[in-house]
Every structure is written in C-alpha cells, then in structure tokens.
Scaffold this motif. Structure first.
Motif, PDB file in Angstrom:
ATOM      1  N   THR A  21      16.174 -10.569  19.079  1.00 24.33           N
ATOM      2  CA  THR A  21      16.851 -11.739  19.633  1.00 24.33           C
ATOM      3  C   THR A  21      17.060 -12.791  18.547  1.00 24.33           C
ATOM      4  N   LYS A  26      13.129 -18.392  24.049  1.00 20.32           N
ATOM      5  CA  LYS A  26      13.948 -18.222  25.250  1.00 20.32           C
ATOM      6  C   LYS A  26      13.839 -16.793  25.793  1.00 20.32           C
ATOM      7  N   ARG A  27      13.790 -15.833  24.884  1.00 22.88           N
ATOM      8  CA  ARG A  27      13.712 -14.431  25.294  1.00 22.88           C
ATOM      9  C   ARG A  27      12.376 -14.122  25.970  1.00 22.88           C
ATOM     10  N   SER A  30      12.412 -15.434  29.408  1.00 24.61           N
ATOM     11  CA  SER A  30      13.214 -14.545  30.234  1.00 24.61           C
ATOM     12  C   SER A  30      12.407 -13.320  30.675  1.00 24.61           C
ATOM     13  N   HIS A  31      11.705 -12.694  29.736  1.00 25.52           N
ATOM     14  CA  HIS A  31      10.916 -11.506  30.061  1.00 25.52           C
ATOM     15  C   HIS A  31       9.812 -11.822  31.073  1.00 25.52           C
ATOM     16  N   GLN A  33       9.477 -14.796  33.109  1.00 25.30           N
ATOM     17  CA  GLN A  33       9.716 -15.646  34.267  1.00 25.30           C
ATOM     18  C   GLN A  33      11.137 -15.605  34.817  1.00 25.30           C
ATOM     19  N   LEU A  34      12.144 -15.712  33.966  1.00 28.38           N
ATOM     20  CA  LEU A  34      13.502 -15.942  34.434  1.00 28.38           C
ATOM     21  C   LEU A  34      14.280 -14.707  34.885  1.00 28.38           C
ATOM     22  N   ALA A  35      14.052 -13.596  34.251  1.00 30.38           N
ATOM     23  CA  ALA A  35      14.835 -12.390  34.557  1.00 30.38           C
ATOM     24  C   ALA A  35      14.621 -11.947  36.001  1.00 30.38           C
ATOM     25  N   THR A  36      15.700 -11.487  36.632  1.00 33.82           N
ATOM     26  CA  THR A  36      15.614 -11.024  38.018  1.00 33.82           C
ATOM     27  C   THR A  36      15.872  -9.527  38.143  1.00 33.82           C
TER      28      THR A  36
END
Length: 73
Positions: A21, A26-27, A30-31, A33-36
């Motif tokens: 990345t 940020k990545r 994402s891994h 918490q944010l990724a759905t």
C-alpha cells in the motif's frame, strides 16, 4: 510517495496476510475495522508483524510477489 509491503498476523486464527500500500496506517484501519467484505474480514483482528518501505510501486509489487512465493516464505 513511498510504498510499504506488509505482513499481518491473525493470532486468533493463526493466519498470515501479505499486501502492499501507499498508506499503511489507512490500510491497517481498513483491514481491522472499515472493510465490509474480503478475505481479511473473517480473520480479525490483525497485527502488523513486518513491513518494508520502497520508493516505487513496482519494487513493492515485486517484493510482495516474492514474499507470497515459496522462496519468500
């Protein structure tokens, strides 16, 4: 801009994930918490266990491929 190749570890599932990345903070967010959707979703939480920084995307992609190969493991 620099690019990071990173290795994540899921202690609860004993899994490793390798990626690259241009924004590691940020990545990781994402891994964890944010990724759905996606592979990493089901193995949370992830811990960063290794990273390497490169000046070009090409170098990072090359190193990621090497780490994912038998030689890199």
């Amino acid at each position: 801009m620099t690019f990071s190749v990173y290795v994540l570890y899921s202690p609860s599932h004993n899994k490793i994930y390798i990626g690259y990345t241009s924004d590691l903070e940020k990545r990781l967010l994402s891994h964890n918490q944010l990724a759905t959707k996606g592979y990493t979703l089901r193995y949370r939480p992830w811990i960063l266990i290794h990273k390497e920084v490169f000046n070009t995307k090409f170098e990072a992609m090359k190193r990621e491929k090497e780490l994912k190969s038998g030689k890199g493991r």
